[in-house]
Motif scaffolding. Structure first.
Motif, PDB file in Angstrom:
ATOM      1  N   ASP A  97      51.377  49.010  69.905  1.00 10.22           N
ATOM      2  CA  ASP A  97      52.540  48.334  69.316  1.00 10.22           C
ATOM      3  C   ASP A  97      53.819  49.150  69.472  1.00 10.22           C
ATOM      4  O   ASP A  97      54.910  48.634  69.275  1.00 10.22           O
ATOM      5  N   GLU A  98      53.683  50.413  69.810  1.00  8.57           N
ATOM      6  CA  GLU A  98      54.849  51.277  69.993  1.00  8.57           C
ATOM      7  C   GLU A  98      55.055  51.637  71.465  1.00  8.57           C
ATOM      8  O   GLU A  98      55.708  52.633  71.788  1.00  8.57           O
ATOM      9  N   CYS A  99      54.522  50.809  72.361  1.00  2.00           N
ATOM     10  CA  CYS A  99      54.660  51.030  73.806  1.00  2.00           C
ATOM     11  C   CYS A  99      55.446  49.875  74.423  1.00  2.00           C
ATOM     12  O   CYS A  99      55.192  48.707  74.114  1.00  2.00           O
ATOM     13  N   PHE A 100      56.366  50.215  75.313  1.00  2.35           N
ATOM     14  CA  PHE A 100      57.246  49.213  75.909  1.00  2.35           C
ATOM     15  C   PHE A 100      57.398  49.474  77.408  1.00  2.35           C
ATOM     16  O   PHE A 100      57.320  50.599  77.862  1.00  2.35           O
ATOM     17  N   VAL A 101      57.654  48.383  78.128  1.00  7.97           N
ATOM     18  CA  VAL A 101      57.870  48.453  79.573  1.00  7.97           C
ATOM     19  C   VAL A 101      59.352  48.267  79.852  1.00  7.97           C
ATOM     20  O   VAL A 101      59.937  47.245  79.484  1.00  7.97           O
ATOM     21  N   ALA A 102      59.941  49.259  80.515  1.00  7.10           N
ATOM     22  CA  ALA A 102      61.356  49.199  80.893  1.00  7.10           C
ATOM     23  C   ALA A 102      61.455  48.868  82.381  1.00  7.10           C
ATOM     24  O   ALA A 102      60.877  49.566  83.217  1.00  7.10           O
ATOM     25  N   PHE A 103      62.166  47.812  82.690  1.00  9.51           N
ATOM     26  CA  PHE A 103      62.409  47.445  84.084  1.00  9.51           C
ATOM     27  C   PHE A 103      63.464  48.389  84.632  1.00  9.51           C
ATOM     28  O   PHE A 103      64.586  48.446  84.139  1.00  9.51           O
ATOM     29  N   ASP A 104      63.105  49.155  85.654  1.00  8.00           N
ATOM     30  CA  ASP A 104      63.969  50.196  86.206  1.00  8.00           C
ATOM     31  C   ASP A 104      64.859  49.625  87.308  1.00  8.00           C
ATOM     32  O   ASP A 104      64.368  49.037  88.269  1.00  8.00           O
ATOM     33  N   VAL A 105      66.166  49.814  87.163  1.00  8.06           N
ATOM     34  CA  VAL A 105      67.153  49.340  88.137  1.00  8.06           C
ATOM     35  C   VAL A 105      67.923  50.540  88.671  1.00  8.06           C
ATOM     36  O   VAL A 105      68.547  51.271  87.903  1.00  8.06           O
ATOM     37  N   GLY A 106      67.854  50.725  89.975  1.00 12.30           N
ATOM     38  CA  GLY A 106      68.597  51.784  90.633  1.00 12.30           C
ATOM     39  C   GLY A 106      69.691  51.202  91.509  1.00 12.30           C
ATOM     40  O   GLY A 106      69.900  49.981  91.536  1.00 12.30           O
ATOM     41  N   PRO A 107      70.380  52.034  92.255  1.00 12.86           N
ATOM     42  CA  PRO A 107      71.492  51.572  93.086  1.00 12.86           C
ATOM     43  C   PRO A 107      71.013  50.691  94.236  1.00 12.86           C
ATOM     44  O   PRO A 107      69.853  50.713  94.619  1.00 12.86           O
ATOM     45  N   ARG A 132      66.603  39.324  86.349  1.00 14.20           N
ATOM     46  CA  ARG A 132      65.983  38.067  85.896  1.00 14.20           C
ATOM     47  C   ARG A 132      64.487  38.041  86.192  1.00 14.20           C
ATOM     48  O   ARG A 132      63.694  37.572  85.379  1.00 14.20           O
ATOM     49  N   LEU A 133      64.110  38.528  87.355  1.00  8.77           N
ATOM     50  CA  LEU A 133      62.685  38.598  87.684  1.00  8.77           C
ATOM     51  C   LEU A 133      61.956  39.572  86.766  1.00  8.77           C
ATOM     52  O   LEU A 133      60.823  39.312  86.353  1.00  8.77           O
ATOM     53  N   GLY A 134      62.600  40.679  86.439  1.00 10.11           N
ATOM     54  CA  GLY A 134      61.999  41.614  85.493  1.00 10.11           C
ATOM     55  C   GLY A 134      61.749  40.964  84.144  1.00 10.11           C
ATOM     56  O   GLY A 134      60.677  41.117  83.545  1.00 10.11           O
ATOM     57  N   ALA A 135      62.725  40.208  83.673  1.00  8.13           N
ATOM     58  CA  ALA A 135      62.567  39.493  82.396  1.00  8.13           C
ATOM     59  C   ALA A 135      61.488  38.415  82.506  1.00  8.13           C
ATOM     60  O   ALA A 135      60.642  38.278  81.618  1.00  8.13           O
ATOM     61  N   LYS A 136      61.505  37.681  83.591  1.00  7.85           N
ATOM     62  CA  LYS A 136      60.526  36.604  83.803  1.00  7.85           C
ATOM     63  C   LYS A 136      59.096  37.133  83.749  1.00  7.85           C
ATOM     64  O   LYS A 136      58.204  36.480  83.210  1.00  7.85           O
ATOM     65  N   HIS A 137      58.885  38.326  84.289  1.00 10.63           N
ATOM     66  CA  HIS A 137      57.533  38.865  84.367  1.00 10.63           C
ATOM     67  C   HIS A 137      57.176  39.774  83.198  1.00 10.63           C
ATOM     68  O   HIS A 137      56.115  40.402  83.214  1.00 10.63           O
ATOM     69  N   GLY A 138      58.036  39.835  82.179  1.00 12.09           N
ATOM     70  CA  GLY A 138      57.631  40.438  80.923  1.00 12.09           C
ATOM     71  C   GLY A 138      58.130  41.823  80.589  1.00 12.09           C
ATOM     72  O   GLY A 138      57.589  42.459  79.677  1.00 12.09           O
ATOM     73  N   ALA A 139      59.153  42.309  81.264  1.00 18.48           N
ATOM     74  CA  ALA A 139      59.706  43.607  80.866  1.00 18.48           C
ATOM     75  C   ALA A 139      60.305  43.500  79.467  1.00 18.48           C
ATOM     76  O   ALA A 139      60.872  42.472  79.106  1.00 18.48           O
ATOM     77  N   ASP A 140      60.165  44.547  78.691  1.00 21.36           N
ATOM     78  CA  ASP A 140      60.688  44.562  77.329  1.00 21.36           C
ATOM     79  C   ASP A 140      62.158  44.940  77.267  1.00 21.36           C
ATOM     80  O   ASP A 140      62.864  44.556  76.341  1.00 21.36           O
ATOM     81  N   LEU A 141      62.610  45.719  78.232  1.00 21.05           N
ATOM     82  CA  LEU A 141      63.986  46.174  78.275  1.00 21.05           C
ATOM     83  C   LEU A 141      64.320  46.581  79.703  1.00 21.05           C
ATOM     84  O   LEU A 141      63.451  46.586  80.573  1.00 21.05           O
ATOM     85  N   VAL A 142      65.579  46.888  79.950  1.00 24.24           N
ATOM     86  CA  VAL A 142      66.053  47.288  81.271  1.00 24.24           C
ATOM     87  C   VAL A 142      66.646  48.683  81.148  1.00 24.24           C
ATOM     88  O   VAL A 142      67.369  48.971  80.185  1.00 24.24           O
ATOM     89  N   ILE A 143      66.337  49.527  82.114  1.00 23.39           N
ATOM     90  CA  ILE A 143      66.969  50.829  82.198  1.00 23.39           C
ATOM     91  C   ILE A 143      67.699  50.895  83.544  1.00 23.39           C
ATOM     92  O   ILE A 143      67.144  50.553  84.573  1.00 23.39           O
ATOM     93  N   ILE A 144      68.960  51.280  83.494  1.00 25.88           N
ATOM     94  CA  ILE A 144      69.789  51.396  84.695  1.00 25.88           C
ATOM     95  C   ILE A 144      70.052  52.871  84.918  1.00 25.88           C
ATOM     96  O   ILE A 144      70.489  53.573  84.009  1.00 25.88           O
ATOM     97  N   GLU A 145      69.759  53.343  86.132  1.00 21.85           N
ATOM     98  CA  GLU A 145      69.903  54.778  86.377  1.00 21.85           C
ATOM     99  C   GLU A 145      70.480  55.086  87.752  1.00 21.85           C
ATOM    100  O   GLU A 145      70.423  54.281  88.661  1.00 21.85           O
ATOM    101  N   THR A 146      71.058  56.268  87.833  1.00 26.33           N
ATOM    102  CA  THR A 146      71.526  56.858  89.077  1.00 26.33           C
ATOM    103  C   THR A 146      72.576  55.999  89.785  1.00 26.33           C
ATOM    104  O   THR A 146      72.548  55.847  90.994  1.00 26.33           O
ATOM    105  N   MET A 147      73.490  55.435  89.036  1.00 22.56           N
ATOM    106  CA  MET A 147      74.564  54.648  89.626  1.00 22.56           C
ATOM    107  C   MET A 147      75.764  55.561  89.884  1.00 22.56           C
ATOM    108  O   MET A 147      76.143  56.348  89.028  1.00 22.56           O
ATOM    109  N   THR A 148      76.348  55.429  91.074  1.00 20.12           N
ATOM    110  CA  THR A 148      77.517  56.217  91.405  1.00 20.12           C
ATOM    111  C   THR A 148      78.726  55.348  91.646  1.00 20.12           C
ATOM    112  O   THR A 148      79.842  55.846  91.788  1.00 20.12           O
ATOM    113  N   ASP A 149      78.552  54.047  91.729  1.00 19.05           N
ATOM    114  CA  ASP A 149      79.625  53.140  92.100  1.00 19.05           C
ATOM    115  C   ASP A 149      79.631  51.933  91.169  1.00 19.05           C
ATOM    116  O   ASP A 149      78.599  51.430  90.825  1.00 19.05           O
TER     117      ASP A 149
END
Length: 149
Positions: A97-107, A132-149
């Motif tokens: 109950d305290e585990c979550f899947v974060a959809f990882d978005v990179g550049p 949207r596909l991440g949400a459709k397939h059940g990700a609990d949240l989104v994490i955005i990383e390593t963006m430079t632009d």
């Protein structure tokens, strides 16, 4: 309990790197790690499970570079990535109950205009499709990383 409620009660921990662990398991230079969601699911599940056992509450999908510019089978890649993470949670013998899947978005791998040739609106379309596909397939949240632009 949802992640917002849990964050109000305690500190949550996010997992660590994925690419370096895949390299240790044989990912070759130049190979797209997101293909491993389909071809090496057991390795991905094992990595996620290791992070859960180490105390992570949030595990990030192997989708850092998953976007339409790189993959014709984008939905299959994203669906498998989320499925692998969810399978690790199923196998975890701790508090699921305290585990979550974060959809990882990179550049995207392209620079936006005027420094590059990617129009802003096209970048939004590409990111939107993946998220949207991440949400459709059940990700609990989104994490955005390593963006430079």
């Amino acid at each position: 309990m949802n992640i917002g409620e849990l964050l109000n009660k305690k500190r949550l921990y996010i997992d660590g790197g994925m690419g370096t662990l895949l390299q240790k398991r044989g990912l070759s230079a130049g190979e797209l790690p997101e293909f491993w969601n389909l071809t090496h699911a057991d390795d991905l599940i094992d990595i996620h499970l290791s992070y859960l056992k180490a105390g992570s509450n949030i595990i990030t999908t192997n989708t850092f570079g998953a976007n339409r510019l790189k993959f014709d089978n984008l939905e299959e890649i994203i669906s498998a990535a989320i499925s692998n993470a969810k399978r690790a949670i199923e196998l975890f013998d701790g508090n699921k109950d305290e585990c979550f899947v974060a959809f990882d978005v990179g550049p995207l791998g392209k620079m936006l205009k005027p420094l590059g040739d990617m129009p802003f609106e096209r970048a939004v379309e590409i990111f939107s499709e993946s998220i949207r596909l991440g949400a459709k397939h059940g990700a609990d949240l989104v994490i955005i990383e390593t963006m430079t632009d």
